[in-house]
Design a protein around this motif. Sequence first.
Motif, PDB file in Angstrom:
ATOM      1  N   TRP A 141       1.001  -1.183   0.090  1.00 37.64           N
ATOM      2  CA  TRP A 141      -0.031  -0.086   0.074  1.00 37.64           C
ATOM      3  C   TRP A 141       0.858   1.258  -0.168  1.00 37.64           C
ATOM      4  CZ3 TRP A 141      -3.933   2.703  -1.081  1.00 37.64           C
ATOM      5  CH2 TRP A 141      -4.042   3.807  -0.357  1.00 37.64           C
ATOM      6  N   SER A 142       1.823   1.249   0.832  1.00 30.89           N
ATOM      7  CA  SER A 142       2.512   2.735   0.893  1.00 30.89           C
ATOM      8  C   SER A 142       3.427   2.650  -0.345  1.00 30.89           C
ATOM      9  CB  SER A 142       3.563   2.540   2.267  1.00 30.89           C
ATOM     10  OG  SER A 142       4.065   1.275   2.350  1.00 30.89           O
TER      11      SER A 142
ATOM     12  N   ARG B 124       1.168   4.237  -2.891  1.00 32.11           N
ATOM     13  CA  ARG B 124       1.093   5.317  -2.615  1.00 32.11           C
ATOM     14  C   ARG B 124       2.289   6.479  -2.935  1.00 32.11           C
ATOM     15  NH1 ARG B 124      -1.572   7.106   3.350  1.00 32.11           N
ATOM     16  NH2 ARG B 124       0.556   7.430   3.717  1.00 32.11           N
ATOM     17  N   SER B 125       3.353   5.852  -2.574  1.00 33.71           N
ATOM     18  CA  SER B 125       4.408   6.687  -2.798  1.00 33.71           C
ATOM     19  C   SER B 125       5.002   6.736  -4.373  1.00 33.71           C
ATOM     20  CB  SER B 125       5.737   6.172  -2.143  1.00 33.71           C
ATOM     21  OG  SER B 125       6.052   4.836  -2.523  1.00 33.71           O
TER      22      SER B 125
ATOM     23  N   ARG C  69       4.429  10.326  -1.605  1.00 32.71           N
ATOM     24  CA  ARG C  69       4.391  10.357  -0.174  1.00 32.71           C
ATOM     25  C   ARG C  69       5.337   9.457   0.476  1.00 32.71           C
ATOM     26  NH1 ARG C  69      -1.481  11.599   1.071  1.00 32.71           N
ATOM     27  NH2 ARG C  69      -0.737  11.387   3.320  1.00 32.71           N
TER      28      ARG C  69
ATOM     29  N   SER D 238       5.573   7.913   4.664  1.00 30.45           N
ATOM     30  CA  SER D 238       4.751   6.748   5.455  1.00 30.45           C
ATOM     31  C   SER D 238       5.367   5.563   5.483  1.00 30.45           C
ATOM     32  CB  SER D 238       3.556   6.696   5.110  1.00 30.45           C
ATOM     33  OG  SER D 238       3.310   6.611   3.761  1.00 30.45           O
ATOM     34  N   ARG D 239       6.391   5.191   4.116  1.00 28.50           N
ATOM     35  CA  ARG D 239       6.835   4.001   4.008  1.00 28.50           C
ATOM     36  C   ARG D 239       7.684   3.469   5.054  1.00 28.50           C
ATOM     37  NH1 ARG D 239      11.417   2.733   0.755  1.00 28.50           N
ATOM     38  NH2 ARG D 239      11.402   0.377   0.414  1.00 28.50           N
TER      39      ARG D 239
END
Lengths: 233, 293, 319
Positions: free
Chosen positions: C298-299, C302-303, C308, C311-312
């Motif tokens: 998911w991260s 997202r990145s 972003r 959050s990873r």
Amino acid sequence: MLEVERIDAGYKDLQALWGVSLRVEEGELVALVGPNGAGKTTTLKVVSGLVKPTAGNVLLDGRSLLKEPPHRIVEMGISQVLEGGRVFTGLTVMENLELGAFGMKARKAKDQNLKRVFSLFPRLEERKRQRAGTLSGGERQMLAIGRALMSNPRILLLDEPSFGLAPLLVEQIFRMITEINKQGVTVLLVEQNVRAALELTQRAYVIENGRIVGEGSGEALLSFESVRRAYLA
Amino acid sequence: MLAPIAQNLAFGILVGGLYGIAAVGLSLVFGVTRFLNVSHGELLMLGGYAGFWLYTLYHVDPFVGLPIVVLLMVVLGVILYKLLFAGMVKYPEETKVKNTLLVGFGLGLVLQNVALRLWTADDRGITTTYSSQVISLVGVRFPLVRVASFVIALVVLFALHQFLQRTYTGKAIRATVQDWEAATLMAIDVQKVYLLAFVLGTALAGMAGALVSVGYSIQPNMGLEWTLITLIVMVLGGLGSIMGTFVAGIILGVAQSLTSFWLGGAYRDIVALVLFLLVLILRPQGLFGAKEG
Amino acid sequence: MRAKRLAALAFVVLVIAALAVLPLFVKKDNIINLASLALLYVALASSWNILGGYAGQTNLGHAAFFGLGTLLTRFLWLGGWPLWAALLVGAVVPVILALIIGAPAFRLKGAYFAIGTLALAQVLNVTVANRWPMITSLPARYLATYRLMPRYYLFLAVAVLTVGVAYFLVKSRLGLGLMAVREEEDAAESLGVSGLRHKLLAFGVSAFLAGLAGGAFAFYHVGYYPQFPFSPAWTFDAVMATYIGGTGTIVGPIIGAVFYVIVKELLALKVVEAHLIIFGILFILVVLFLPGGLLEVWSKIRSALGGRAKSRKAALPAG
């Protein structure tokens, strides 16, 4: 013969070597001296392939060793004695020596090398059937050096062979190292025992905080002011 | 009173030999690679089915088929090592133990359920023409196939012992158990030694399984129990000693069969576990990490 | 930063509220049953994660604590004790067991703890099967008043409590200590963090919550063999759900558990037991290639989309 060129290396986040360069010519006996944690052991491990550098190069007769796994580097003629000797304590003295000749080429020359090792260290022949774990500290160091010689190396890397030994034994080990060198084996010696090492060698490097800070003949370094102050006071 | 005890003793020794050979496989893998393969019991189960199907489908005598089972397990061992375990060689020991434990645990689950789907949950065993033959000695009965299995286990372990003691490769394995870094500097290709140890361990598990399918019975869910048994025997026997492990296997076999004689069969499965927990609590130091010498 | 926190808090409250009013809108029993099961798995996985994820100790005997909670709560409750008291005993006794087994096992490095807990769970599994071979069914007078709603709310409460405890434990100084012990025990010890005490605490809390989940199961289930909750399958499910979701994170076990239950349910309609093969393979893949689980996927997505990347790191466990 052996060239270390601007090596950077480290463990995890910790960089231990910064642009370390040194060279060893055929037949030389070269020392690498410096305080604890300066990067001496790491330098040797980079040469033997146990630590892979992040930058720089290691060359043997102009050929890069960086892509070679450690067991191949041994077969190419570079043999390292780890700090403390690290003999296989559960195996006999003889088995330890046999394993030193594990490589295919070395296996063929086993008997010949065994004779040579036993003539250098007669004590090992007396104890060849004993478990290495029953040997004294000095005998273990002899076994470790003998085991390294069994691969018939062109270059011998020695990591603190005097560590933890009584002064008399240290002298004896150093005499053996000189003898081995005279027989034609190139030696790169790492030592904390700076005075003894510098008296022994033709040439030496001084390493501090992962950087080479001095180079010269053993005698010259002995009279070098900063070396005197730092290690010989 | 004495006769049934002697009989149970005999059964215990015979099954203990199989514990021994299976545990030596696990111990070899763990000692050399520090991989804790908790799917060892499932590998044993697969070996058992290999023997069973060779006999059932192709009428290969279980003892004649043993080399075929070993060969199949060698192939499986190479595949599993390359696919799942080879990448973990580079990790530090703690991570290696933990990750192999987790991978082995997932692998065991997969193998068990694949076996369940392919071959159902039925108990299976090989019944040959000579299966019912018994050797009687002073009133104690020794089933022929179990005796043969025990002897085979003993011979194989003796051969393995000689291999480790006498050959160059065997010495390289022992050196790697002790200090892999120093072994590398002996021009030993440690990766190859790891692969060899893993494959040997897999083959020993498979062989034990094939022998279990002759004298006893097999089923897809047997893996966990055998994994625990081999772990316990490995710990009791101490690392690096083949004969020690074999003896520990026999001790456990005897303890189990005497317990089921005195307390009832339901408790035979617990003996091993209780023994292990006792060792864990009373003598935790050394046993697991014990090295040669 | 504060706005983000408030948004997160609002989201959590919203989810709990939605779950709380779910039975008012959904009248189908099988949906409520499925939701109950998902909540049970959230509790099991999150409680396992406290020790297995944050403290880095692989407990392969979680079923022992879950089973013990079930056994005690069931017997006491059917024996006439008030439910709350039965639940309490069912949660506290596993803690005692955890401390007894943990003290010797934690002194050793490596695999001892994992094998020891696996062996312990099997001892209890076999013993319970021997001692109580008969099925435990709710007596007629309990059956007459059996309603699904209270069971669902008990599961919801246990799941919320478990996740909440995990969250506050991790945010506290103790949580920092736990992670320090996981990463570098020797270094943590030299800073005055007691490895043994931290691990024992995590083990105790984990066992308490597993026992409580077991109690809820005992209250919920109409008839089962007392051995059933001791089956190693419960441990395996909790471990797999945690890893697939993302070990060592708060959200990971929740995602993993819900994903696990839903996929299991979907597969069960077609091929029985196939879900274990699929999850087994998925689990191996996660351990080998994706140590951060679904959260990491998911991260990464997202990145890749919005850059972003911040959050990873937070989602990655370092174990």
